[in-house]
Design a protein around this motif. Structure first.
Motif, PDB file in Angstrom:
ATOM      1  N   ASN A  13       0.809  -1.223   0.000  1.00 38.69           N
ATOM      2  CA  ASN A  13       0.000   0.000   0.000  1.00 38.69           C
ATOM      3  C   ASN A  13       0.840   1.270   0.000  1.00 38.69           C
ATOM      4  O   ASN A  13       0.295   2.368  -0.051  1.00 38.69           O
ATOM      5  N   ASN A  14       2.169   1.113   0.100  1.00 38.30           N
ATOM      6  CA  ASN A  14       3.084   2.262   0.094  1.00 38.30           C
ATOM      7  C   ASN A  14       2.749   3.251   1.214  1.00 38.30           C
ATOM      8  O   ASN A  14       2.751   4.463   1.007  1.00 38.30           O
ATOM      9  N   VAL A  15       2.450   2.702   2.411  1.00 37.68           N
ATOM     10  CA  VAL A  15       1.990   3.525   3.532  1.00 37.68           C
ATOM     11  C   VAL A  15       2.868   3.306   4.758  1.00 37.68           C
ATOM     12  O   VAL A  15       3.112   2.163   5.164  1.00 37.68           O
ATOM     13  N   VAL A  16       3.326   4.427   5.348  1.00 38.29           N
ATOM     14  CA  VAL A  16       4.008   4.363   6.638  1.00 38.29           C
ATOM     15  C   VAL A  16       2.916   4.163   7.687  1.00 38.29           C
ATOM     16  O   VAL A  16       1.991   4.966   7.792  1.00 38.29           O
ATOM     17  N   ILE A  17       3.022   3.080   8.444  1.00 34.05           N
ATOM     18  CA  ILE A  17       2.001   2.724   9.425  1.00 34.05           C
ATOM     19  C   ILE A  17       2.229   3.445  10.750  1.00 34.05           C
ATOM     20  O   ILE A  17       1.309   3.951  11.364  1.00 34.05           O
ATOM     21  N   THR A  18       3.485   3.448  11.199  1.00 34.41           N
ATOM     22  CA  THR A  18       3.820   4.147  12.441  1.00 34.41           C
ATOM     23  C   THR A  18       5.299   4.481  12.433  1.00 34.41           C
ATOM     24  O   THR A  18       6.051   4.012  11.583  1.00 34.41           O
ATOM     25  N   THR A  19       5.698   5.288  13.384  1.00 30.12           N
ATOM     26  CA  THR A  19       7.100   5.671  13.521  1.00 30.12           C
ATOM     27  C   THR A  19       7.412   5.876  14.998  1.00 30.12           C
ATOM     28  O   THR A  19       6.506   6.093  15.812  1.00 30.12           O
ATOM     29  N   MET A  20       8.680   5.756  15.314  1.00 36.69           N
ATOM     30  CA  MET A  20       9.104   5.970  16.701  1.00 36.69           C
ATOM     31  C   MET A  20      10.515   6.523  16.726  1.00 36.69           C
ATOM     32  O   MET A  20      11.251   6.398  15.749  1.00 36.69           O
ATOM     33  N   THR A  21      10.861   7.146  17.834  1.00 38.45           N
ATOM     34  CA  THR A  21      12.200   7.719  17.987  1.00 38.45           C
ATOM     35  C   THR A  21      13.180   6.642  18.420  1.00 38.45           C
ATOM     36  O   THR A  21      12.784   5.552  18.840  1.00 38.45           O
ATOM     37  N   GLY A  22      14.460   6.989  18.341  1.00 37.77           N
ATOM     38  CA  GLY A  22      15.507   6.051  18.725  1.00 37.77           C
ATOM     39  C   GLY A  22      15.379   5.559  20.151  1.00 37.77           C
ATOM     40  O   GLY A  22      15.557   4.375  20.430  1.00 37.77           O
ATOM     41  N   SER A  23      15.049   6.456  21.075  1.00 35.69           N
ATOM     42  CA  SER A  23      14.928   6.042  22.473  1.00 35.69           C
ATOM     43  C   SER A  23      13.743   5.098  22.673  1.00 35.69           C
ATOM     44  O   SER A  23      13.790   4.220  23.528  1.00 35.69           O
ATOM     45  N   GLU A  24      12.703   5.247  21.869  1.00 36.91           N
ATOM     46  CA  GLU A  24      11.549   4.355  21.976  1.00 36.91           C
ATOM     47  C   GLU A  24      11.826   2.977  21.381  1.00 36.91           C
ATOM     48  O   GLU A  24      11.144   2.009  21.710  1.00 36.91           O
ATOM     49  N   MET A  25      12.840   2.886  20.516  1.00 34.55           N
ATOM     50  CA  MET A  25      13.184   1.598  19.911  1.00 34.55           C
ATOM     51  C   MET A  25      13.845   0.660  20.909  1.00 34.55           C
ATOM     52  O   MET A  25      13.741  -0.555  20.774  1.00 34.55           O
ATOM     53  N   LYS A  26      14.511   1.217  21.912  1.00 31.94           N
ATOM     54  CA  LYS A  26      15.211   0.383  22.890  1.00 31.94           C
ATOM     55  C   LYS A  26      14.213  -0.484  23.631  1.00 31.94           C
ATOM     56  O   LYS A  26      13.144  -0.034  24.041  1.00 31.94           O
ATOM     57  N   GLU A  27      14.582  -1.754  23.766  1.00 33.84           N
ATOM     58  CA  GLU A  27      13.755  -2.737  24.458  1.00 33.84           C
ATOM     59  C   GLU A  27      12.355  -2.835  23.861  1.00 33.84           C
ATOM     60  O   GLU A  27      11.386  -3.138  24.558  1.00 33.84           O
ATOM     61  N   ASN A  28      12.252  -2.587  22.565  1.00 37.91           N
ATOM     62  CA  ASN A  28      10.976  -2.693  21.873  1.00 37.91           C
ATOM     63  C   ASN A  28      11.046  -3.878  20.925  1.00 37.91           C
ATOM     64  O   ASN A  28      12.107  -4.189  20.390  1.00 37.91           O
ATOM     65  N   VAL A  29       9.929  -4.541  20.721  1.00 35.20           N
ATOM     66  CA  VAL A  29       9.854  -5.666  19.803  1.00 35.20           C
ATOM     67  C   VAL A  29       9.037  -5.234  18.592  1.00 35.20           C
ATOM     68  O   VAL A  29       7.925  -4.726  18.742  1.00 35.20           O
ATOM     69  N   PHE A  30       9.595  -5.431  17.406  1.00 35.42           N
ATOM     70  CA  PHE A  30       8.869  -5.149  16.175  1.00 35.42           C
ATOM     71  C   PHE A  30       8.173  -6.431  15.743  1.00 35.42           C
ATOM     72  O   PHE A  30       8.829  -7.448  15.532  1.00 35.42           O
ATOM     73  N   THR A  31       6.863  -6.392  15.613  1.00 31.68           N
ATOM     74  CA  THR A  31       6.114  -7.569  15.191  1.00 31.68           C
ATOM     75  C   THR A  31       5.453  -7.307  13.843  1.00 31.68           C
ATOM     76  O   THR A  31       5.329  -6.164  13.402  1.00 31.68           O
ATOM     77  N   ASN A  32       5.042  -8.373  13.213  1.00 25.98           N
ATOM     78  CA  ASN A  32       4.332  -8.311  11.928  1.00 25.98           C
ATOM     79  C   ASN A  32       5.126  -7.620  10.836  1.00 25.98           C
ATOM     80  O   ASN A  32       4.573  -6.905  10.013  1.00 25.98           O
ATOM     81  N   ILE A  33       6.447  -7.817  10.846  1.00 24.36           N
ATOM     82  CA  ILE A  33       7.279  -7.327   9.752  1.00 24.36           C
ATOM     83  C   ILE A  33       8.021  -8.521   9.170  1.00 24.36           C
ATOM     84  O   ILE A  33       8.241  -9.521   9.854  1.00 24.36           O
ATOM     85  N   ASP A  34       8.382  -8.419   7.917  1.00 21.14           N
ATOM     86  CA  ASP A  34       9.151  -9.513   7.304  1.00 21.14           C
ATOM     87  C   ASP A  34      10.543  -9.071   6.866  1.00 21.14           C
ATOM     88  O   ASP A  34      11.317  -9.879   6.397  1.00 21.14           O
ATOM     89  N   SER A  35      10.839  -7.780   7.016  1.00 22.74           N
ATOM     90  CA  SER A  35      12.139  -7.282   6.571  1.00 22.74           C
ATOM     91  C   SER A  35      12.533  -6.050   7.371  1.00 22.74           C
ATOM     92  O   SER A  35      11.688  -5.393   7.975  1.00 22.74           O
ATOM     93  N   ALA A  36      13.829  -5.770   7.339  1.00 25.42           N
ATOM     94  CA  ALA A  36      14.355  -4.557   7.972  1.00 25.42           C
ATOM     95  C   ALA A  36      15.395  -3.937   7.033  1.00 25.42           C
ATOM     96  O   ALA A  36      16.140  -4.662   6.375  1.00 25.42           O
ATOM     97  N   VAL A  37      15.396  -2.611   6.972  1.00 27.56           N
ATOM     98  CA  VAL A  37      16.400  -1.884   6.198  1.00 27.56           C
ATOM     99  C   VAL A  37      16.998  -0.847   7.129  1.00 27.56           C
ATOM    100  O   VAL A  37      16.264  -0.074   7.766  1.00 27.56           O
ATOM    101  N   ILE A  38      18.312  -0.815   7.204  1.00 23.90           N
ATOM    102  CA  ILE A  38      19.017   0.176   8.010  1.00 23.90           C
ATOM    103  C   ILE A  38      19.520   1.261   7.054  1.00 23.90           C
ATOM    104  O   ILE A  38      20.209   0.959   6.086  1.00 23.90           O
ATOM    105  N   ILE A  39      19.155   2.516   7.330  1.00 24.07           N
ATOM    106  CA  ILE A  39      19.617   3.612   6.469  1.00 24.07           C
ATOM    107  C   ILE A  39      20.518   4.550   7.249  1.00 24.07           C
ATOM    108  O   ILE A  39      20.538   4.566   8.448  1.00 24.07           O
TER     109      ILE A  39
END
Length: 131
Positions: free
Chosen positions: A105-131
């Protein structure tokens, strides 16, 4: 394809893709349904800028994430790479934030800051890209 749905498709294609061979073929009625749908989906996803869901826009505002042209280009490039690899739902991570993107759908579903990523689990994804 009915005349009404054909006209709606022509309008949408013209808005997004412009006057391409696919648009002309649709006007002539020479594109089979399945092949046309595949072509249309590919063109829409490649030529459309990323959209942000209402939820994602709210998170951008709440979290003070600055969406610069450079960041949006990097995000679009990352999504294109993930699409080329067959990804459906991807997390795109940079040094300051992460974006969860639904590729079909070419849609950003949600976003979070770096501090919010710590100790967070990403679910329902099949890939990751580091930029």
């Amino acid at each position: 394809m009915t005349d009404v749905s054909r006209a709606n498709a022509q309008n949408r294609i013209s808005q997004v893709v412009g006057n391409t061979a696919a648009t002309e073929a649709l006007r002539r009625g020479t594109v089979p349904g399945t092949a046309f749908k595949t072509l249309l989906d590919e063109q829409l996803s490649k030529n459309s800028p990323l959209l942000f869901s209402k939820h994602a826009r709210e998170r951008v505002d709440q979290r003070g994430i600055e969406l610069t042209d450079t960041l949006l280009k990097s995000l679009g490039d990352a999504v294109s790479m993930a699409r080329d690899k067959g990804a459906k739902d991807v997390v795109v991570i940079d040094a300051k934030q992460a974006f969860i993107v639904n590729i079909p759908n070419n849609v950003v579903i949600t976003t979070m800051t770096g501090s919010e990523m710590k100790e967070n689990v990403f679910t329902n994804i099949d890939s990751a890209v580091i930029i």
